[in-house]
Write an enzyme that holds these catalytic residues in place. Structure first.
Site, PDB file in Angstrom:
ATOM      1  N   TYR A 139       0.968  -1.124  -0.048  1.00  0.00           N
ATOM      2  CA  TYR A 139      -0.058  -0.074   0.210  1.00  0.00           C
ATOM      3  C   TYR A 139       0.511   1.032   0.176  1.00  0.00           C
ATOM      4  CZ  TYR A 139      -4.772  -1.787   1.001  1.00  0.00           C
ATOM      5  OH  TYR A 139      -5.908  -2.600   0.899  1.00  0.00           O
ATOM      6  N   LYS A 190       2.680 -15.651   2.967  1.00  0.00           N
ATOM      7  CA  LYS A 190       2.582 -16.285   1.907  1.00  0.00           C
ATOM      8  C   LYS A 190       4.304 -16.660   1.479  1.00  0.00           C
ATOM      9  CE  LYS A 190       1.468 -17.688  -2.483  1.00  0.00           C
ATOM     10  NZ  LYS A 190       0.616 -18.986  -2.250  1.00  0.00           N
ATOM     11  N   ASP A 222      -3.775 -18.703   0.571  1.00  0.00           N
ATOM     12  CA  ASP A 222      -4.263 -19.003  -0.081  1.00  0.00           C
ATOM     13  C   ASP A 222      -4.908 -20.283   1.354  1.00  0.00           C
ATOM     14  OD1 ASP A 222      -1.476 -20.441   0.145  1.00  0.00           O
ATOM     15  OD2 ASP A 222      -1.984 -20.788  -1.958  1.00  0.00           O
ATOM     16  N   ASP A 246      -6.572  -6.987   4.410  1.00  0.00           N
ATOM     17  CA  ASP A 246      -8.005  -6.622   3.501  1.00  0.00           C
ATOM     18  C   ASP A 246      -8.206  -7.542   2.756  1.00  0.00           C
ATOM     19  OD1 ASP A 246      -8.350  -4.155   2.412  1.00  0.00           O
ATOM     20  OD2 ASP A 246      -7.912  -4.609   0.694  1.00  0.00           O
ATOM     21  N   ASP A 250     -12.221  -8.813   4.661  1.00  0.00           N
ATOM     22  CA  ASP A 250     -13.645  -8.881   4.125  1.00  0.00           C
ATOM     23  C   ASP A 250     -14.289 -10.013   4.466  1.00  0.00           C
ATOM     24  OD1 ASP A 250     -13.373  -5.685   3.787  1.00  0.00           O
ATOM     25  OD2 ASP A 250     -14.241  -5.949   1.558  1.00  0.00           O
TER      26      ASP A 250
HETATM   27  C1  IPM Z   1     -10.645  -1.205   3.994  1.00  0.00           C
HETATM   28  C2  IPM Z   1     -10.592  -0.317   2.987  1.00  0.00           C
HETATM   29  C3  IPM Z   1      -9.818   0.241   2.395  1.00  0.00           C
HETATM   30  C4  IPM Z   1      -8.473  -0.232   2.085  1.00  0.00           C
HETATM   31  C5  IPM Z   1      -9.243   1.131   0.960  1.00  0.00           C
HETATM   32  C6  IPM Z   1     -10.507   2.413   1.077  1.00  0.00           C
HETATM   33  C7  IPM Z   1      -9.240   2.068   0.534  1.00  0.00           C
HETATM   34  O1  IPM Z   1     -10.332  -1.238   1.744  1.00  0.00           O
HETATM   35  O2  IPM Z   1     -10.495  -0.070   4.733  1.00  0.00           O
HETATM   36  O3  IPM Z   1     -10.224  -2.171   4.839  1.00  0.00           O
HETATM   37  O4  IPM Z   1      -8.217  -1.085   1.518  1.00  0.00           O
HETATM   38  O5  IPM Z   1      -7.809  -0.822   2.971  1.00  0.00           O
HETATM   39 MG    MG Z   2     -11.014  -3.156   2.737  1.00  0.00          MG
END
Ligand code: IPM
Ligand code: MG
Length: 356
Positions: A139, A190, A222, A246, A250
């Site tokens: 990032y 990884k 993975d 990240d 999710d």
């Molecule tokens: C998160 C989001 C952010 C990230 C984006 C919006 C830049 O997906 O906070 O997980 O990738 O960190």
């Molecule tokens: Mg995210």
């Protein structure tokens, strides 16, 4: 910390303003806070040409805590490398405030177990915490384009790995003290391919001796993605680098049935203000309709009270109120199943206020 905590509110874009306004009402019902509302994200691009101004970053640094809604939307989507993007505001805040540790707790509310895409017997008992490194890796590495080629660089120093690994070990220790957990850190990397991951594994392994009460295991990313859906209840604390975190957060969030339920805390050095935000995005498709689920923002406010303002009792009150309204069957559209009558942001907020 001042008697009256100073909280910077960054509503942002999309549904951000609706859910942050709801969280503000919740906090006002709990006690005295001084609020300072500022622009960040697409709304700041529209007003100032940049997603985060120096002035707003400075206000955040001087606050006791920052509560953020969400940023981004189709209006600002671009592939032009020179155009400003709302996400730059968020990344600028993380870096500018030194928020290297992102905590994303995944604890499906008992009333929502049926909303999970996994069968109930798989999801039952899931209670995990993703500890994501937030200011390093790909990032923030060098990136650019030369002709028809682009690059993003992933770099980690031993020091960056050590501080996030310690945050993970300490979180596991705290959770084990609560008695409900076994005290285990799963470090995700990884290492079969990436040099940064081999350094990561070496550093994390070297620290394990400082935490003899915490079990440590390692998973390749993975494999971790696969295990998260096959045996989520076996995880305790997952500690991982920025990009893997990240993605896995999710995935973990969806285990609870809706991305609309997950809070997060981003923390820096001791005593420095943290940033608290729901994991879901700005949901531009439902913005302005009064149907956004405010619960992840309420739970983020709870994390702010616990980790940012040292007011754990009020955090528990919010969490219990959220569980209670879900128990009573209230569902925003993102959570509603067959036969549920979905409620809007306002009705959900009133219900949580009534339960406080
Ligand atoms: C998160 C989001 C952010 C990230 C984006 C919006 C830049 O997906 O906070 O997980 O990738 O960190
Ligand atoms: Mg995210």
């Amino acid at each position: 910390m001042a008697e009256t905590p100073r909280i910077v509110l960054l509503p942002g874009d999309g549904i951000g303003p609706e859910i942050v306004a709801a969280a503000r009402r919740l906090l006002e019902a709990l006690g005295e806070f001084e609020f300072d509302e500022r622009l960040m994200g697409g709304c700041s691009i529209d007003a100032h040409g940049v997603a985060l101004t120096d002035e707003v970053l400075d206000a955040c640094r001087r606050s006791d805590a920052v509560l953020l809604g969400a940023v981004g939307g189709p209006k600002w989507d671009t592939t032009d490398p020179d155009a400003p993007r709302p996400e730059q505001g968020l990344l600028g805040l993380r870096k500018g405030m030194g928020l290297y540790a992102n905590l994303r707790p995944v604890r499906p509310s008992p009333a929502l177990v049926g909303a999970s895409p996994l069968r109930e017997e798989r999801i039952a008992g899931t209670d995990l915490l993703v500890v994501r490194e937030l200011t390093g890796g790909i990032y923030f590495g060098d990136s650019g384009r030369e002709g028809d080629t682009a690059h993003d660089t992933c770099e980690y120093s031993a020091g960056e790995i050590e501080r996030i690994a310690r945050a993970g070990f300490e979180a596991a220790r705290r959770r084990a003290e609560g008695g409900r957990h076994k005290g285990r850190v799963t470090s995700v990397d990884k290492a079969n391919v990436l040099e940064t991951s081999r350094l990561w594994r070496e550093i994390v392994t070297g620290l394990a001796g400082d935490y003899p009460d915490v079990e440590l295991d390692h998973l390749l990313v993975d494999n971790a993605a696969m295990q998260l859906v096959s045996r989520p209840a076996d995880f305790d604390v997952i500690v991982t680098e920025n990009l893997f975190g990240d993605i896995l957060s999710d995935e973990s969030a969806m285990l609870t049935g809706s991305l609309g339920m997950l809070p997060s805390a981003s923390l820096g050095g001791a005593g420095a203000p943290g940033l608290f935000e729901p994991v879901h995005g700005s949901a531009p498709d439902i913005a302005g309709q009064g149907v956004a689920n405010p619960l992840a923002t309420f739970l983020s406010a709870a994390l702010m009270l616990r980790h940012g303002l040292d007011r754990p009792a009020e955090a528990v009150r919010i969490e219990a109120a959220v569980d209670a309204v879900l128990e009573r069957g209230l569902r925003t559209p993102d959570l509603a199943g067959d036969g549920d009558r979905p409620v809007g942001t306002e009705e959900m907020t009133e219900a949580v206020l009534a339960e406080l």
